[in-house]
Design an enzyme around this catalytic site. Structure first.
Site, mmCIF file in Angstrom:
data_model
loop_
_atom_site.group_PDB
_atom_site.id
_atom_site.type_symbol
_atom_site.label_atom_id
_atom_site.label_comp_id
_atom_site.label_asym_id
_atom_site.label_seq_id
_atom_site.Cartn_x
_atom_site.Cartn_y
_atom_site.Cartn_z
ATOM 1 N N ASP A 24 -2.663 9.579 0.026
ATOM 2 C CA ASP A 24 -4.270 9.169 -0.312
ATOM 3 C C ASP A 24 -4.580 9.827 -1.420
ATOM 4 O O ASP A 24 -4.639 11.047 -1.270
ATOM 5 C CB ASP A 24 -4.373 9.369 0.803
ATOM 6 C CG ASP A 24 -5.757 8.072 1.341
ATOM 7 O OD1 ASP A 24 -5.328 7.192 0.260
ATOM 8 O OD2 ASP A 24 -7.085 9.027 1.964
ATOM 9 N N HIS A 41 -2.454 4.707 -8.614
ATOM 10 C CA HIS A 41 -1.160 4.578 -7.959
ATOM 11 C C HIS A 41 0.219 4.517 -9.124
ATOM 12 O O HIS A 41 1.171 5.414 -8.356
ATOM 13 C CB HIS A 41 -0.452 2.472 -7.785
ATOM 14 C CG HIS A 41 -1.704 2.759 -6.592
ATOM 15 N ND1 HIS A 41 -2.484 2.818 -5.678
ATOM 16 C CD2 HIS A 41 -2.781 1.030 -6.449
ATOM 17 C CE1 HIS A 41 -3.358 2.486 -4.544
ATOM 18 N NE2 HIS A 41 -2.994 1.125 -5.828
ATOM 19 N N LEU A 135 18.707 15.729 1.554
ATOM 20 C CA LEU A 135 17.258 15.523 1.865
ATOM 21 C C LEU A 135 17.551 14.093 2.437
ATOM 22 O O LEU A 135 18.316 13.258 1.431
ATOM 23 C CB LEU A 135 16.279 15.358 0.784
ATOM 24 C CG LEU A 135 14.623 15.356 1.803
ATOM 25 C CD1 LEU A 135 14.118 16.188 2.196
ATOM 26 C CD2 LEU A 135 13.777 15.435 0.138
HETATM 27 C C1 IPE Z 1 -3.177 5.773 4.459
HETATM 28 O O1 IPE Z 1 -4.028 5.427 3.470
HETATM 29 C C2 IPE Z 1 -1.797 4.285 4.195
HETATM 30 C C3 IPE Z 1 -1.042 5.097 2.675
HETATM 31 C C4 IPE Z 1 -1.429 6.114 2.111
HETATM 32 C C5 IPE Z 1 -0.132 3.932 2.297
HETATM 33 P P1 IPE Z 1 -5.412 4.723 3.430
HETATM 34 O O2 IPE Z 1 -6.085 5.009 2.062
HETATM 35 O O3 IPE Z 1 -4.737 2.981 3.664
HETATM 36 O O4 IPE Z 1 -6.349 4.650 4.981
HETATM 37 P P2 IPE Z 1 -7.144 4.539 4.954
HETATM 38 O O5 IPE Z 1 -7.972 2.781 4.808
HETATM 39 O O6 IPE Z 1 -7.946 5.472 4.121
HETATM 40 O O7 IPE Z 1 -7.973 5.146 6.644
HETATM 41 C C1 IPE Z 2 -3.323 6.340 -1.367
HETATM 42 O O1 IPE Z 2 -4.373 5.519 -2.217
HETATM 43 C C2 IPE Z 2 -2.033 5.064 -1.703
HETATM 44 C C3 IPE Z 2 -2.055 3.779 -1.006
HETATM 45 C C4 IPE Z 2 -2.953 3.803 0.744
HETATM 46 C C5 IPE Z 2 -1.142 2.508 -1.047
HETATM 47 P P1 IPE Z 2 -5.660 4.864 -1.688
HETATM 48 O O2 IPE Z 2 -5.035 3.225 -2.529
HETATM 49 O O3 IPE Z 2 -5.798 4.634 -0.326
HETATM 50 O O4 IPE Z 2 -6.365 5.456 -2.614
HETATM 51 P P2 IPE Z 2 -7.647 5.669 -2.514
HETATM 52 O O5 IPE Z 2 -8.154 6.172 -0.705
HETATM 53 O O6 IPE Z 2 -8.792 4.756 -2.619
HETATM 54 O O7 IPE Z 2 -8.760 7.000 -3.160
HETATM 55 MG MG MG Z 3 -6.709 5.640 0.625
#
Ligand code: IPE
Ligand code: IPE
Ligand code: MG
Length: 246
Positions: A24, A41, A135
């Site tokens: 995240d 990303h 792995l």
């Molecule tokens: C959780 O992250 C999903 C992934 C890392 C793929 P999100 O950014 O979607 O989760 P919330 O919305 O903060 O709970």
């Molecule tokens: C995690 O990073 C990747 C996915 C959930 C696909 P985010 O896109 O949720 O990044 P933040 O949480 O907005 O910083």
């Molecule tokens: Mg996120």
């Protein structure tokens, strides 16, 4: 770094067999760098490589990465399209290294919801990495844990309706066998980056006794050193599973 690895290896019986990561913070990393979310990303791909290689070095058997949740389908179409194109790029660019490093790739989640090109990329990476023995890399894509549990309940109900299973036979072992994660042990360690303290519909059943570790580091900044630090922290913990210490 070699010191961290040495420390990890000095308690070989305490190396987590299964590590799961909620990757995240890509969007926040991008805004910190005045870049569009997509660049966050893209930058996060490097961290995926880091944790795959780091897991092999540390002796982890299974690495599960939360790449795209069922709820993430509610993001803007352009962001979803970018993430899906990144998945295809990952499959193409990493395949040779994954095979060479003995990584066997698996995918869990509602893959049916994805478009044919992404599904094809997934099929290709699974097929080409089959047999990798160093792995097991489990990618959770279009994954939601509640949906996984409902799917398991439905499968068991179908077996009962067909007369192949008695309701009284359903226990934790049989239930767990109906989940996507059937082939692997439950995670020993769950890491979440970017300082959030929530599970976000990830492996609700499987995390029952998993050790949780959160770090403020944003996913694109996460390196194998951070993975090793999390494993060392895990190795210092006492897992009691509800019992008292001997
Ligand atoms: C959780 O992250 C999903 C992934 C890392 C793929 P999100 O950014 O979607 O989760 P919330 O919305 O903060 O709970
Ligand atoms: C995690 O990073 C990747 C996915 C959930 C696909 P985010 O896109 O949720 O990044 P933040 O949480 O907005 O910083
Ligand atoms: Mg996120």
């Amino acid at each position: 770094m070699p010191e961290l690895l040495q420390q990890i290896k000095s308690s070989p019986s305490r190396i987590p067999a299964h590590v799961a990561i909620i990757m995240d913070g890509n969007g926040r990393w991008a805004s910190e760098h005045d870049l569009p979310r997509s660049e966050g990303h893209r930058a996060g791909m490097k961290s995926v490589r880091e944790v795959v290689e780091g897991s092999i070095e540390a002796g982890v058997d299974v690495l599960t990465l939360y790449a795209f949740s069922q709820e993430n389908w509610q993001r803007p179409r352009s962001e979803i399209a970018f993430l899906m194109s990144l998945l295809q790029r990952y499959a193409r660019s990493e395949i040779d290294d994954l095979v060479e490093n003995g990584v066997e790739v698996h995918v869990i989640g509602d893959v049916e919801r994805m478009n044919p090109p992404e599904r094809k990329a997934i099929g290709m990476i699974i097929e080409k990495t089959r047999g990798g023995a160093n792995l097991q890399l489990v990618l959770a894509i279009s994954y939601g844990s509640r949906a996984e549990i409902i799917r398991a309940a439905r499968r068991l109900a179908e077996e009962v309706a067909a007369g192949d299973l008695e309701p009284a036979e359903i226990d934790e072992t049989i239930f767990a066998r109906s989940l996507y994660t059937e082939p692997w042990p439950d995670p020993d360690l769950l890491i979440r980056t970017s300082g959030e303290y929530r599970i976000s519909n990830f492996l609700l059943w499987q995390l029952a006794y998993t050790e949780l570790y959160t770090t403020p580091v944003l996913w694109p900044d996460f390196t194998r050193r951070h993975l090793f630090e999390a494993i060392l922290d895990y190795q210092r913990r006492e897992r009691r599973f509800g019992k008292v210490t001997a």
